[in-house]
Scaffold this motif. Structure first.
Motif, PDB file in Angstrom:
ATOM      1  N   PRO A 252      41.767  46.568  35.556  1.00  0.00           N
ATOM      2  CA  PRO A 252      40.739  45.636  35.109  1.00  0.00           C
ATOM      3  C   PRO A 252      39.936  45.066  36.278  1.00  0.00           C
ATOM      4  O   PRO A 252      40.413  44.956  37.393  1.00  0.00           O
ATOM      5  N   ALA A 253      38.702  44.739  35.975  1.00  0.00           N
ATOM      6  CA  ALA A 253      37.807  44.110  36.931  1.00  0.00           C
ATOM      7  C   ALA A 253      36.927  43.132  36.166  1.00  0.00           C
ATOM      8  O   ALA A 253      36.689  43.306  34.974  1.00  0.00           O
TER       9      ALA A 253
ATOM     10  N   TYR B 274      43.808  42.066  31.044  1.00  0.00           N
ATOM     11  CA  TYR B 274      44.506  41.491  32.180  1.00  0.00           C
ATOM     12  C   TYR B 274      45.907  41.112  31.727  1.00  0.00           C
ATOM     13  O   TYR B 274      46.119  40.775  30.559  1.00  0.00           O
ATOM     14  N   SER B 275      46.842  41.116  32.647  1.00  0.00           N
ATOM     15  CA  SER B 275      48.202  40.720  32.288  1.00  0.00           C
ATOM     16  C   SER B 275      48.586  39.459  33.058  1.00  0.00           C
ATOM     17  O   SER B 275      49.496  39.464  33.872  1.00  0.00           O
ATOM     18  N   PHE B 276      47.844  38.398  32.790  1.00  0.00           N
ATOM     19  CA  PHE B 276      48.135  37.122  33.424  1.00  0.00           C
ATOM     20  C   PHE B 276      49.260  36.416  32.675  1.00  0.00           C
ATOM     21  O   PHE B 276      49.294  36.438  31.440  1.00  0.00           O
TER      22      PHE B 276
END
Length: 131
Positions: free
Chosen positions: A34-35, A91-93
């Motif tokens: 991801p960006a 995203y994997s936050f």
């Protein structure tokens, strides 16, 4: 703050608007997802394409425009596809409960209030055509 000054110079170089943000676009394209792209550049592209190209084209020189401008639509679709690309990977936050609670409790201002604040910050050009 020599390090901060160096970082600022690097960011200024990256976001240089010469050649239509060429350096930034190349760097972003080279990144793995991801960006998180700067959407202002894409919005600028969309506005430029929308306002700078007619929706209809004449079938013959001097004739009334009646043909759909497919080149314009193709260019708009390409920009939208680029934006969509960055939405394709999550995203994997980790969830931070305090931050999550704060963000979900923020008051959302009505569009009318936001519009007034926007025009106060950046007054509309009275000479610009509205569409």
């Amino acid at each position: 703050p020599a390090r901060a000054h160096q970082q600022l110079q690097e960011l200024n170089s990256l976001m240089d608007n010469q050649h239509n943000y060429k350096i930034y676009r190349e760097q972003l394209a080279a990144r793995r997802l991801p960006a998180l792209p700067y959407l202002g550049i894409y919005l600028r592209d969309l506005v430029f394409l929308e306002e700078g190209n007619p929706n209809l084209l004449p079938a013959q020189e001097g004739a009334k425009p009646t043909l759909v401008n497919f080149e314009k639509l193709t260019l708009l679709a390409q920009v939208l596809a680029q934006i969509t690309r960055y939405q394709s990977v999550r995203y994997s936050f980790p969830v931070l409960p305090d931050a999550h609670k704060y963000l979900t409790r923020l008051t959302q201002l009505p569009d009318e209030v936001l519009y007034i604040q926007s025009t106060q910050a950046e007054p509309r050009d009275p000479n610009a055509s509205s569409s």
